[in-house]
Design a protein around this motif. Sequence first.
Motif, short mmCIF file in Angstrom:
data_model
loop_
_atom_site.label_atom_id
_atom_site.label_comp_id
_atom_site.label_asym_id
_atom_site.label_seq_id
_atom_site.Cartn_x
_atom_site.Cartn_y
_atom_site.Cartn_z
N MET A 188 0.82 -1.20 0.00
CA MET A 188 0.00 0.00 0.00
C MET A 188 0.86 1.26 0.00
O MET A 188 2.05 1.23 0.31
N VAL A 189 0.20 2.38 -0.31
CA VAL A 189 0.86 3.69 -0.36
C VAL A 189 -0.07 4.74 0.24
O VAL A 189 -1.24 4.82 -0.14
N ARG A 190 0.43 5.53 1.19
CA ARG A 190 -0.29 6.72 1.64
C ARG A 190 0.14 7.86 0.71
O ARG A 190 1.30 8.23 0.64
N TRP A 191 -0.82 8.41 -0.02
CA TRP A 191 -0.57 9.38 -1.09
C TRP A 191 -1.07 10.74 -0.61
O TRP A 191 -2.25 10.90 -0.29
N ILE A 192 -0.17 11.72 -0.56
CA ILE A 192 -0.46 13.01 0.09
C ILE A 192 -0.14 14.16 -0.84
O ILE A 192 0.85 14.14 -1.56
N SER A 194 4.35 17.33 10.44
CA SER A 194 4.44 18.36 11.49
C SER A 194 5.65 19.27 11.29
O SER A 194 5.71 20.36 11.85
N GLN A 195 6.62 18.83 10.50
CA GLN A 195 7.82 19.63 10.25
C GLN A 195 7.67 20.55 9.04
O GLN A 195 8.54 21.38 8.79
N LEU A 196 6.58 20.41 8.29
CA LEU A 196 6.41 21.15 7.04
C LEU A 196 5.57 22.41 7.25
O LEU A 196 4.75 22.49 8.17
N ARG A 197 5.75 23.38 6.35
CA ARG A 197 5.09 24.69 6.49
C ARG A 197 4.04 24.92 5.40
O ARG A 197 3.88 26.03 4.91
N TYR A 198 3.31 23.90 5.03
CA TYR A 198 2.26 24.01 4.03
C TYR A 198 1.02 24.69 4.63
O TYR A 198 0.92 24.87 5.86
N THR A 199 0.10 25.06 3.78
CA THR A 199 -1.16 25.63 4.24
C THR A 199 -2.02 24.52 4.82
O THR A 199 -2.41 23.59 4.08
N PRO A 200 -2.34 24.54 6.11
CA PRO A 200 -3.00 23.40 6.76
C PRO A 200 -4.28 22.94 6.08
O PRO A 200 -4.53 21.74 5.96
N ALA A 201 -5.10 23.88 5.63
CA ALA A 201 -6.39 23.50 5.04
C ALA A 201 -6.24 22.77 3.71
O ALA A 201 -7.21 22.24 3.17
N SER A 202 -5.02 22.72 3.18
CA SER A 202 -4.83 22.13 1.85
C SER A 202 -4.43 20.66 1.91
O SER A 202 -4.16 20.06 0.86
N LEU A 203 -4.36 20.05 3.07
CA LEU A 203 -3.90 18.67 3.20
C LEU A 203 -4.95 17.69 2.67
O LEU A 203 -6.09 17.66 3.15
N PHE A 204 -4.56 16.90 1.69
CA PHE A 204 -5.39 15.83 1.16
C PHE A 204 -4.56 14.56 1.10
O PHE A 204 -3.37 14.60 0.77
N HIS A 205 -5.19 13.43 1.40
CA HIS A 205 -4.46 12.16 1.28
C HIS A 205 -5.43 11.02 1.03
O HIS A 205 -6.64 11.12 1.28
N THR A 206 -4.88 9.93 0.55
CA THR A 206 -5.65 8.72 0.32
C THR A 206 -4.70 7.54 0.38
O THR A 206 -3.48 7.70 0.24
N ASP A 207 -5.24 6.36 0.61
CA ASP A 207 -4.45 5.13 0.60
C ASP A 207 -4.83 4.31 -0.64
O ASP A 207 -6.01 4.04 -0.87
N VAL A 208 -3.82 3.94 -1.40
CA VAL A 208 -4.04 3.16 -2.62
C VAL A 208 -3.02 2.02 -2.66
O VAL A 208 -2.04 2.02 -1.90
N THR A 209 -3.24 1.07 -3.56
CA THR A 209 -2.25 0.01 -3.70
C THR A 209 -1.00 0.56 -4.37
O THR A 209 -1.03 1.59 -5.05
N TYR A 210 0.10 -0.15 -4.19
CA TYR A 210 1.37 0.27 -4.80
C TYR A 210 1.22 0.35 -6.32
O TYR A 210 1.70 1.29 -6.95
N MET A 211 0.54 -0.63 -6.91
CA MET A 211 0.33 -0.63 -8.35
C MET A 211 -0.51 0.56 -8.77
O MET A 211 -0.21 1.23 -9.77
N GLU A 212 -1.56 0.87 -8.04
CA GLU A 212 -2.42 2.00 -8.40
C GLU A 212 -1.64 3.31 -8.41
O GLU A 212 -1.82 4.14 -9.29
N PHE A 213 -0.76 3.47 -7.43
CA PHE A 213 0.00 4.71 -7.40
C PHE A 213 0.99 4.78 -8.56
O PHE A 213 1.05 5.77 -9.28
N LEU A 214 1.78 3.72 -8.74
CA LEU A 214 2.80 3.77 -9.78
C LEU A 214 2.20 3.91 -11.17
O LEU A 214 2.80 4.53 -12.05
N ASP A 215 1.01 3.37 -11.39
CA ASP A 215 0.40 3.41 -12.72
C ASP A 215 -0.65 4.52 -12.82
O ASP A 215 -1.53 4.49 -13.68
#
Length: 521
Positions: A240-244, A334-355
């Motif tokens: 699996m991959v956590r995609w952010i 927690s170490q990054l300085r991004y805009t907090p409201a802009s955080l999006f993530h999902t979990d996908v399979t390794y194959m789904e992410f690479l392809d």
Amino acid sequence: MKQPVLQYLKLFLLLGLGGVTAMHVPKQDVSASLGALSLDGHFRFHDLSSAAQDFGNLSCFLPVAVLHPGSVADIATTVRHVFMMGEHSTLTVAARGHGHSLYGQSQAAGGIVIRMESLQSDSMKVHPGVSPYVDASGGELWINVLNETLKYGLAPKSWTDYLHLTIGGTLSNAGVSGQTFRHGPQISNVKELEIVTGRGDVVTCSPQQNSNLFHAALGGLGQFGIITRARIALEPAPQMVRWIRVLYLDFASFTEDQEMLISAQKTFDYIEGFVIINKTGILNNWRSSFNPQDAVRASQFKTDKKVLFCLEMTKNFNPEEADIMEQEVNALLSQLRYTPASLFHTDVTYMEFLDRVHSSELKLRAKGLWEVPHPWLNLIIPRSTIHKFATEVFEKILKDNNNGPILIYPVNKSRWDNRTSVVIPDGEVFYLVGFLPSALGPYSIEHTLNLNRKIIEFCNEASIGVKQYLPNYTTEAEWKAHYGARWDTFQQRKNTYDPLAILAPGQGIFQKASASLPLSL
């Protein structure tokens, strides 16, 4: 004298093997000479238009023949045949993988195009063990390599963003993506190559055996040989991959966070960045999540900033490790300085992410928007000048004139092997920057190429120290400037492995000597 002997004698004379120099051999004679070769595969001499096209859709150079090889021996026989025709023959040879070149680099005007994907794929073999690897044909697609290696719970370490490319094609350039900062480009993860040189010799090479040819071919733009087999290093594959994805409103924080992440020991497994030219003030197409509700959330994110920056990251994990992954991701974020409201993530399979790009390709094909001109520009920028570059290019030259993704992410020079043919800037960290437009509607080919020209002109005038990735030049002076102090080595390697400049004519680096007078028999 028997008829076959007469035919052979005529061919013997046409090829210059009997003391007669071949010059501008007519197409029918070329077809006859190629047709006389004993092959496992076959030549095609008609309906060649597909071999005169590529992903760039900006060039169209018809060959005289297309070889569908049934074996590596077919490739060697063909190249050796052309080599034996001598320096006055105009015939050249281009190896074509999936045709993803941009400016005709995989084409051969009046020459021979070799369809590398025609090589049998049943030779792919995975070798698990302490130092696992896979042996695969140079014409094999990376997506097929991934499918095969995953059966063993393994996968290559370094990728390109798009997997429907051939091994030989990406290794002839470098092969870069978001894993490059950690594992280096794909050419840094090769154990061995089999190559057909410009003399028609089949040579096995590695860092220990025929090492000069091995390093020359990696990133060598096809100038020294045709890669027919590669031995690729593997590693255990995650499930699996956590995609952010997150957004930044200023370039300084964006680049500082990226550079911090690529230098950290415990970090993400994939790191890439994007530039977003904000035309409407409403951003709804930059997120990575597949949750339909995210589209609503994303549309509520509004800003007057004309240029924004998106950081994309992944963390690999197996389901039983989900809690640990969650903790590691939260600690890094927690170490990054991004805009907090802009955080999006999902979990996908390794194959789904690479392809992932292939999924977008299918959607664009359905709309007739895939096979359009792609006047892309890929650059390598030193860290020392990246801010100067960004200010001028993103805020002034482009403004709202772009029509496609803009990639920008740093990599570590220490992960690149300086013995290969790839040219990179000085400095421990440099940035890969890709302008990936489609020429559609108001974004015409002329318009987009003009923007590319302005970017290059600025880089030259401001001494940015830029190098092109997937380089495209039209003069010898430009190629010499590109290679700089390494030009002599590049030229010496060419003279050694392809002395008649038969291979990869579409790159436009070396010109094969052409004849001035026709041959009459």
